[in-house]
Design a protein around this motif. Structure first.
Motif, PDB file in Angstrom:
ATOM      1  N   LYS A   9       0.823  -1.214   0.000  1.00 51.97           N
ATOM      2  CA  LYS A   9       0.000   0.000   0.000  1.00 51.97           C
ATOM      3  C   LYS A   9       0.855   1.261   0.000  1.00 51.97           C
ATOM      4  CE  LYS A   9      -4.111  -1.989   2.055  1.00 51.97           C
ATOM      5  NZ  LYS A   9      -5.088  -1.932   3.134  1.00 51.97           N
ATOM      6  N   ALA A  10       2.101   1.138   0.444  1.00 52.95           N
ATOM      7  CA  ALA A  10       2.984   2.301   0.497  1.00 52.95           C
ATOM      8  C   ALA A  10       3.823   2.457  -0.773  1.00 52.95           C
ATOM      9  CB  ALA A  10       3.904   2.216   1.708  1.00 52.95           C
ATOM     10  N   CYS A  11       4.033   1.370  -1.496  1.00 50.17           N
ATOM     11  CA  CYS A  11       4.882   1.407  -2.693  1.00 50.17           C
ATOM     12  C   CYS A  11       4.240   2.279  -3.767  1.00 50.17           C
ATOM     13  CB  CYS A  11       5.101  -0.011  -3.221  1.00 50.17           C
ATOM     14  SG  CYS A  11       6.162  -0.083  -4.682  1.00 50.17           S
ATOM     15  N   ARG A  12       5.031   3.227  -4.288  1.00 49.65           N
ATOM     16  CA  ARG A  12       4.550   4.159  -5.321  1.00 49.65           C
ATOM     17  C   ARG A  12       4.859   3.680  -6.739  1.00 49.65           C
ATOM     18  NH1 ARG A  12       6.984   9.783  -2.934  1.00 49.65           N
ATOM     19  NH2 ARG A  12       5.969   9.683  -0.893  1.00 49.65           N
ATOM     20  N   GLY A  13       5.620   2.623  -6.853  1.00 50.11           N
ATOM     21  CA  GLY A  13       5.974   2.124  -8.179  1.00 50.11           C
ATOM     22  C   GLY A  13       7.071   2.919  -8.856  1.00 50.11           C
ATOM     23  N   ILE A  16      12.879   2.825  -7.850  1.00 52.21           N
ATOM     24  CA  ILE A  16      14.204   3.216  -7.364  1.00 52.21           C
ATOM     25  C   ILE A  16      14.912   2.019  -6.747  1.00 52.21           C
ATOM     26  CG2 ILE A  16      15.433   4.602  -5.641  1.00 52.21           C
ATOM     27  CD1 ILE A  16      13.427   6.849  -6.210  1.00 52.21           C
ATOM     28  N   CYS A  17      14.193   1.212  -5.973  1.00 50.64           N
ATOM     29  CA  CYS A  17      14.802   0.039  -5.344  1.00 50.64           C
ATOM     30  C   CYS A  17      15.311  -0.947  -6.395  1.00 50.64           C
ATOM     31  CB  CYS A  17      13.826  -0.643  -4.398  1.00 50.64           C
ATOM     32  SG  CYS A  17      12.284  -1.193  -5.162  1.00 50.64           S
ATOM     33  N   VAL A  18      14.563  -1.104  -7.470  1.00 50.76           N
ATOM     34  CA  VAL A  18      14.957  -2.010  -8.549  1.00 50.76           C
ATOM     35  C   VAL A  18      16.247  -1.501  -9.193  1.00 50.76           C
ATOM     36  CG1 VAL A  18      14.290  -2.975 -10.785  1.00 50.76           C
ATOM     37  CG2 VAL A  18      12.564  -2.679  -9.001  1.00 50.76           C
ATOM     38  N   ASP A  19      16.339  -0.205  -9.398  1.00 49.37           N
ATOM     39  CA  ASP A  19      17.504   0.395 -10.056  1.00 49.37           C
ATOM     40  C   ASP A  19      18.732   0.450  -9.157  1.00 49.37           C
ATOM     41  OD1 ASP A  19      15.976   0.799 -12.313  1.00 49.37           O
ATOM     42  OD2 ASP A  19      15.466   2.866 -11.788  1.00 49.37           O
ATOM     43  N   ILE A  20      18.541   0.681  -7.859  1.00 48.79           N
ATOM     44  CA  ILE A  20      19.676   0.925  -6.969  1.00 48.79           C
ATOM     45  C   ILE A  20      20.274  -0.344  -6.382  1.00 48.79           C
ATOM     46  CG2 ILE A  20      18.500   1.215  -4.740  1.00 48.79           C
ATOM     47  CD1 ILE A  20      20.252   3.795  -4.468  1.00 48.79           C
ATOM     48  N   CYS A  21      19.542  -1.430  -6.359  1.00 54.00           N
ATOM     49  CA  CYS A  21      20.016  -2.665  -5.734  1.00 54.00           C
ATOM     50  C   CYS A  21      21.218  -3.237  -6.495  1.00 54.00           C
ATOM     51  CB  CYS A  21      18.899  -3.699  -5.673  1.00 54.00           C
ATOM     52  SG  CYS A  21      19.432  -5.231  -4.884  1.00 54.00           S
ATOM     53  N   PRO A  22      22.367  -3.383  -5.825  1.00 48.47           N
ATOM     54  CA  PRO A  22      23.561  -3.888  -6.519  1.00 48.47           C
ATOM     55  C   PRO A  22      23.516  -5.381  -6.809  1.00 48.47           C
ATOM     56  CG  PRO A  22      24.053  -3.545  -4.210  1.00 48.47           C
ATOM     57  CD  PRO A  22      22.653  -3.018  -4.433  1.00 48.47           C
ATOM     58  N   THR A  23      22.600  -6.111  -6.173  1.00 50.11           N
ATOM     59  CA  THR A  23      22.555  -7.562  -6.376  1.00 50.11           C
ATOM     60  C   THR A  23      21.256  -8.031  -7.011  1.00 50.11           C
ATOM     61  OG1 THR A  23      21.818  -7.869  -4.092  1.00 50.11           O
ATOM     62  CG2 THR A  23      24.179  -8.072  -4.519  1.00 50.11           C
ATOM     63  N   ASP A  24      20.489  -7.113  -7.557  1.00 43.09           N
ATOM     64  CA  ASP A  24      19.293  -7.444  -8.334  1.00 43.09           C
ATOM     65  C   ASP A  24      18.268  -8.263  -7.540  1.00 43.09           C
ATOM     66  OD1 ASP A  24      17.843  -7.211 -10.704  1.00 43.09           O
ATOM     67  OD2 ASP A  24      18.572  -9.125 -11.468  1.00 43.09           O
ATOM     68  N   VAL A  25      17.982  -7.807  -6.322  1.00 48.26           N
ATOM     69  CA  VAL A  25      17.045  -8.503  -5.433  1.00 48.26           C
ATOM     70  C   VAL A  25      15.589  -8.246  -5.815  1.00 48.26           C
ATOM     71  CG1 VAL A  25      16.209  -8.597  -3.041  1.00 48.26           C
ATOM     72  CG2 VAL A  25      18.658  -8.607  -3.506  1.00 48.26           C
ATOM     73  N   PHE A  26      15.310  -7.106  -6.415  1.00 52.31           N
ATOM     74  CA  PHE A  26      13.938  -6.699  -6.692  1.00 52.31           C
ATOM     75  C   PHE A  26      13.560  -6.837  -8.161  1.00 52.31           C
ATOM     76  CE2 PHE A  26      15.491  -4.277  -3.090  1.00 52.31           C
ATOM     77  CZ  PHE A  26      14.527  -4.552  -2.132  1.00 52.31           C
ATOM     78  N   GLU A  27      12.266  -6.929  -8.389  1.00 53.02           N
ATOM     79  CA  GLU A  27      11.713  -6.882  -9.735  1.00 53.02           C
ATOM     80  C   GLU A  27      10.469  -6.005  -9.678  1.00 53.02           C
ATOM     81  OE1 GLU A  27      10.708 -10.826 -10.932  1.00 53.02           O
ATOM     82  OE2 GLU A  27       9.276 -11.112  -9.319  1.00 53.02           O
ATOM     83  N   GLY A  32       0.689  -4.990 -11.133  1.00 54.04           N
ATOM     84  CA  GLY A  32       0.315  -4.369  -9.866  1.00 54.04           C
ATOM     85  C   GLY A  32       0.951  -3.014  -9.655  1.00 54.04           C
ATOM     86  N   PHE A  33       1.884  -2.648 -10.535  1.00 58.11           N
ATOM     87  CA  PHE A  33       2.625  -1.394 -10.479  1.00 58.11           C
ATOM     88  C   PHE A  33       3.314  -1.208  -9.121  1.00 58.11           C
ATOM     89  CE2 PHE A  33       3.334   3.249 -10.840  1.00 58.11           C
ATOM     90  CZ  PHE A  33       3.996   3.233 -12.043  1.00 58.11           C
TER      91      PHE A  33
END
Length: 83
Positions: A9-13, A16-27, A32-33
């Protein structure tokens, strides 16, 4: 192992987390944006995602704390006069 929680509910889509993560943890979930944790095992607990998330949607626990002076706001304020 590190636990990562993304409050949907807090994620704005912003991704930034996807771009900044050095180990590619996020997608990014286009439908669902929102950001999703893809491979929590790859997380090195640098906390870059947590610190850079503009909505504060990401939290982590169960990680080894290493004092990173550049992320310690109180320390940074004390040394600011020397920079």
């Amino acid at each position: 192992m590190v636990n990562i929680e993304i409050r949907e509910k807090a994620c704005r889509g912003c991704q930034i987390c996807v771009d900044i993560c050095p180990t590619d943890v996020f997608e990014f979930d286009e439908g669902g944006f929102i950001a999703k944790v893809k491979t929590v095992e790859d997380c090195i607990a640098c906390l870059s995602c947590t610190y850079s998330c503009p909505s504060g949607a990401i939290s982590q626990d169960n990680y080894h704390v290493v004092k990173n002076f550049y992320r310690d706001l109180n320390f940074s304020k004390r040394v600011e006069k020397f920079l």
